[in-house]
Design a protein around this motif. Sequence first.
Motif, PDB file in Angstrom:
ATOM      1  N   ASP A 153      12.900   7.485  -2.244  1.00  0.00           N
ATOM      2  CA  ASP A 153      12.526   7.883  -0.891  1.00  0.00           C
ATOM      3  C   ASP A 153      13.628   8.680  -0.204  1.00  0.00           C
ATOM      4  O   ASP A 153      13.421   9.214   0.880  1.00  0.00           O
ATOM      5  CB  ASP A 153      12.221   6.635  -0.049  1.00  0.00           C
ATOM      6  CG  ASP A 153      11.093   5.823  -0.646  1.00  0.00           C
ATOM      7  OD1 ASP A 153      10.013   6.394  -0.853  1.00  0.00           O
ATOM      8  OD2 ASP A 153      11.294   4.630  -0.948  1.00  0.00           O
ATOM      9  N   ALA A 154      14.813   8.683  -0.812  1.00  0.00           N
ATOM     10  CA  ALA A 154      15.931   9.388  -0.185  1.00  0.00           C
ATOM     11  C   ALA A 154      16.978   9.696  -1.244  1.00  0.00           C
ATOM     12  O   ALA A 154      16.933   9.149  -2.350  1.00  0.00           O
ATOM     13  CB  ALA A 154      16.560   8.518   0.901  1.00  0.00           C
ATOM     14  N   ALA A 155      17.898  10.583  -0.888  1.00  0.00           N
ATOM     15  CA  ALA A 155      19.008  10.861  -1.802  1.00  0.00           C
ATOM     16  C   ALA A 155      20.318  10.813  -1.035  1.00  0.00           C
ATOM     17  O   ALA A 155      20.371  11.167   0.149  1.00  0.00           O
ATOM     18  CB  ALA A 155      18.830  12.231  -2.443  1.00  0.00           C
ATOM     19  N   VAL A 156      21.344  10.329  -1.721  1.00  0.00           N
ATOM     20  CA  VAL A 156      22.695  10.402  -1.182  1.00  0.00           C
ATOM     21  C   VAL A 156      23.375  11.563  -1.897  1.00  0.00           C
ATOM     22  O   VAL A 156      23.425  11.594  -3.123  1.00  0.00           O
ATOM     23  CB  VAL A 156      23.460   9.088  -1.435  1.00  0.00           C
ATOM     24  CG1 VAL A 156      24.949   9.263  -1.135  1.00  0.00           C
ATOM     25  CG2 VAL A 156      22.871   7.966  -0.580  1.00  0.00           C
ATOM     26  N   MET A 157      23.832  12.530  -1.128  1.00  0.00           N
ATOM     27  CA  MET A 157      24.484  13.697  -1.724  1.00  0.00           C
ATOM     28  C   MET A 157      25.993  13.496  -1.633  1.00  0.00           C
ATOM     29  O   MET A 157      26.533  13.334  -0.540  1.00  0.00           O
ATOM     30  CB  MET A 157      24.043  14.951  -0.971  1.00  0.00           C
ATOM     31  CG  MET A 157      24.748  16.220  -1.388  1.00  0.00           C
ATOM     32  SD  MET A 157      23.903  17.690  -0.725  1.00  0.00           S
ATOM     33  CE  MET A 157      24.508  17.688   0.960  1.00  0.00           C
ATOM     34  N   VAL A 158      26.639  13.475  -2.778  1.00  0.00           N
ATOM     35  CA  VAL A 158      28.093  13.303  -2.787  1.00  0.00           C
ATOM     36  C   VAL A 158      28.740  14.648  -3.045  1.00  0.00           C
ATOM     37  O   VAL A 158      28.404  15.325  -4.022  1.00  0.00           O
ATOM     38  CB  VAL A 158      28.531  12.335  -3.904  1.00  0.00           C
ATOM     39  CG1 VAL A 158      30.050  12.146  -3.889  1.00  0.00           C
ATOM     40  CG2 VAL A 158      27.856  10.986  -3.738  1.00  0.00           C
ATOM     41  N   ILE A 159      29.637  15.057  -2.145  1.00  0.00           N
ATOM     42  CA  ILE A 159      30.368  16.282  -2.428  1.00  0.00           C
ATOM     43  C   ILE A 159      31.868  15.991  -2.406  1.00  0.00           C
ATOM     44  O   ILE A 159      32.323  15.030  -1.789  1.00  0.00           O
ATOM     45  CB  ILE A 159      30.027  17.430  -1.448  1.00  0.00           C
ATOM     46  CG1 ILE A 159      30.337  17.036  -0.016  1.00  0.00           C
ATOM     47  CG2 ILE A 159      28.562  17.819  -1.561  1.00  0.00           C
ATOM     48  CD1 ILE A 159      30.180  18.193   0.932  1.00  0.00           C
ATOM     49  N   ASP A 160      32.587  16.809  -3.126  1.00  0.00           N
ATOM     50  CA  ASP A 160      34.040  16.690  -3.203  1.00  0.00           C
ATOM     51  C   ASP A 160      34.622  17.486  -2.023  1.00  0.00           C
ATOM     52  O   ASP A 160      34.323  18.670  -1.860  1.00  0.00           O
ATOM     53  CB  ASP A 160      34.453  17.290  -4.566  1.00  0.00           C
ATOM     54  CG  ASP A 160      35.954  17.259  -4.801  1.00  0.00           C
ATOM     55  OD1 ASP A 160      36.718  17.403  -3.818  1.00  0.00           O
ATOM     56  OD2 ASP A 160      36.356  17.120  -5.961  1.00  0.00           O
ATOM     57  N   GLY A 161      35.419  16.816  -1.216  1.00  0.00           N
ATOM     58  CA  GLY A 161      35.943  17.433   0.001  1.00  0.00           C
ATOM     59  C   GLY A 161      36.725  18.708  -0.238  1.00  0.00           C
ATOM     60  O   GLY A 161      36.857  19.543   0.659  1.00  0.00           O
ATOM     61  N   ALA A 162      37.252  18.883  -1.449  1.00  0.00           N
ATOM     62  CA  ALA A 162      38.011  20.096  -1.731  1.00  0.00           C
ATOM     63  C   ALA A 162      37.097  21.195  -2.264  1.00  0.00           C
ATOM     64  O   ALA A 162      37.380  22.374  -2.125  1.00  0.00           O
ATOM     65  CB  ALA A 162      39.111  19.801  -2.749  1.00  0.00           C
ATOM     66  N   LYS A 163      36.000  20.794  -2.866  1.00  0.00           N
ATOM     67  CA  LYS A 163      35.161  21.796  -3.549  1.00  0.00           C
ATOM     68  C   LYS A 163      33.893  22.164  -2.796  1.00  0.00           C
ATOM     69  O   LYS A 163      33.289  23.191  -3.069  1.00  0.00           O
ATOM     70  CB  LYS A 163      34.805  21.285  -4.943  1.00  0.00           C
ATOM     71  CG  LYS A 163      36.057  21.120  -5.806  1.00  0.00           C
ATOM     72  CD  LYS A 163      35.684  20.803  -7.222  1.00  0.00           C
ATOM     73  CE  LYS A 163      36.914  20.675  -8.094  1.00  0.00           C
ATOM     74  NZ  LYS A 163      36.704  19.632  -9.115  1.00  0.00           N
ATOM     75  N   GLY A 164      33.492  21.327  -1.882  1.00  0.00           N
ATOM     76  CA  GLY A 164      32.290  21.645  -1.108  1.00  0.00           C
ATOM     77  C   GLY A 164      31.026  21.568  -1.947  1.00  0.00           C
ATOM     78  O   GLY A 164      30.939  20.795  -2.889  1.00  0.00           O
ATOM     79  N   VAL A 165      30.057  22.398  -1.593  1.00  0.00           N
ATOM     80  CA  VAL A 165      28.759  22.367  -2.276  1.00  0.00           C
ATOM     81  C   VAL A 165      28.881  23.112  -3.609  1.00  0.00           C
ATOM     82  O   VAL A 165      29.076  24.315  -3.629  1.00  0.00           O
ATOM     83  CB  VAL A 165      27.668  23.032  -1.406  1.00  0.00           C
ATOM     84  CG1 VAL A 165      26.344  23.052  -2.153  1.00  0.00           C
ATOM     85  CG2 VAL A 165      27.528  22.310  -0.080  1.00  0.00           C
TER      86      VAL A 165
END
Length: 534
Positions: free
Chosen positions: A112-124
């Motif tokens: 029903d949902a997704a958690v998107m994890v990004i690396d603070g140095a690399k972004g999307v």
Amino acid sequence: MLDQSPNRPALPAEIARRRTFAIISHPDAGKTTLTEKFLLFGGAIQMAGQVRAKGEARRTRSDFMQMEKDRGISVSASAMSFDYGKFRFNLVDTPGHSDFSEDTYRTLTAVDAAVMVIDGAKGVESQTQKLFEVCRLRDLPILTFCNKMDREARETFEIIDEIQENLAIDVTPASWPIGMGREFIGCYDMLNDRLELMDRADRNRVAESIRIDGLDDPKMEQYVPPQLLEKLREEVEMARALLPALNPQSVLEGHMTPIWFGSAINSFGVKELMDGIGRYGPEPQPQSATPRQIAPEEDKVTGFVFKVQANMDPKHRDRVAFVRLASGHFMRGMKLTHVRSKKPMAITNPVLFLAADRELAEEAWAGDIIGIPNHGQLRIGDTLTEGEALKVTGIPSFAPELLQGVRAGDPMKAKHLEKALMQFAEEGAAKVFKPMIGSGFIVGVVGALQFEVLGSRIELEYGLPVRFEASQFTSARWVHGPREAVDKLVNANKQHIGYDHDGDVVYLTRLQWDIDRIVRDYPEITLSATKEMM
Ligand code: G4P
């Protein structure tokens, strides 16, 4: 603090407390570490392990399965359930390797949902972007975790801008980082006016949380060094002026994502994220189906298979079908109707994947994922009901983008190979086509790495070394149309025709020109790049 969830009213409490979600990320952003901390705070494991396999090997199969091996904890390869506060979280794994695969897409049909994890140095990064777009197709709500703030990261505004621009979604900060890299001390909780400080000494400890009365509270000065405090005040003021405020409804509709900053490895920011999933994440949602939609609160049980995993135990050719319950209260031993075959099935040994242990599921509710061991009756896309002829929709099979011929290393083993290939086709691991002319099979995948995974699985699970060889074909389309028109096309284009594992006709193409020609010459025919799984 919001004390009521912005979800639809009137779901039974057991259903309303479920949160079923997946994590989407680019490799290395920290999905495994975050999962581990979820389990830690969900009480499913005692200590987050430090053991991890390096390199590509761990990405070729499920990360969860690898965790099971590496860490000696019993987790299922595809779904894990654990309690957090009053919530029951069902976390569904998306395969970790960087090739986009159908498996991933279908996994996302079960959440029903997704958690998107990004690396603070690399972004999307690229894989995040692709997975995000898949979520967007279904307007899945997305909660964002910006990880690795204990390392040099980008400026907070820059990260937020990048997400807004690349993903075309409103971003609202749920927390604001204070310092970064070695200077990172924690976050200001923008939703609850709290100061969260990171404990660098103990990675598994939950950070200290300090209640303050707004940013001007003199208490701030006790904890935040002056130059960081000044920057924080400025930035938060700007953020409040320039960025949209959290709108729970907009989050549920998939138009806005709240972002938390943290450091998974330091267990920092994880609890705030989990609280956020509970508070802003969706309850189990209605499921599209024909001839009518299924609502989670319906009394009768329905569910659908979104994944089949064969050979979990290579000694027994068992298969587990992963079923997302779409409605009702399931009890072990129930008789459900397998809608495709219209046959009843007694579900006597369902498995609930409680992360601490794999347990027999005595009961489960809409939103949960159960595993049903079977001998091949259950296929991806199948619907189970208490009798009504409902068919869940929206679980597609994609046209492969890469095709290769495949042969058994030992020609005497061709029959074995056929069996293995059919099994993988039913599992959804690859497309397998039997060409109308000639011998052998053509295997189609969406990402190149899938060939490798398939080759090694056939060898490992069936003891059959195989050879892939170049094919003149580059893609395939399912052929639909009136019977006579299909026969006419088949007879005139035998060298292009193949059959998939269900026996459906496919047109194997070399160039776009092939497709254009069919469209021109056979107006009654449609060529389709996806097929609804039956
Ligand atoms: P993935 O599943 O998304 O591929 O990522 P994973 O959790 O395996 O993390 C990738 C690497 O990033 C790991 O390092 C992990 O320790 C590190 N990492 C995860 N979260 C954080 C964080 O908050 N801060 C920092 N600084 N690093 C983090 P590795 O070198 O591959 O493994 P290891 O030797 O550290 O175990």
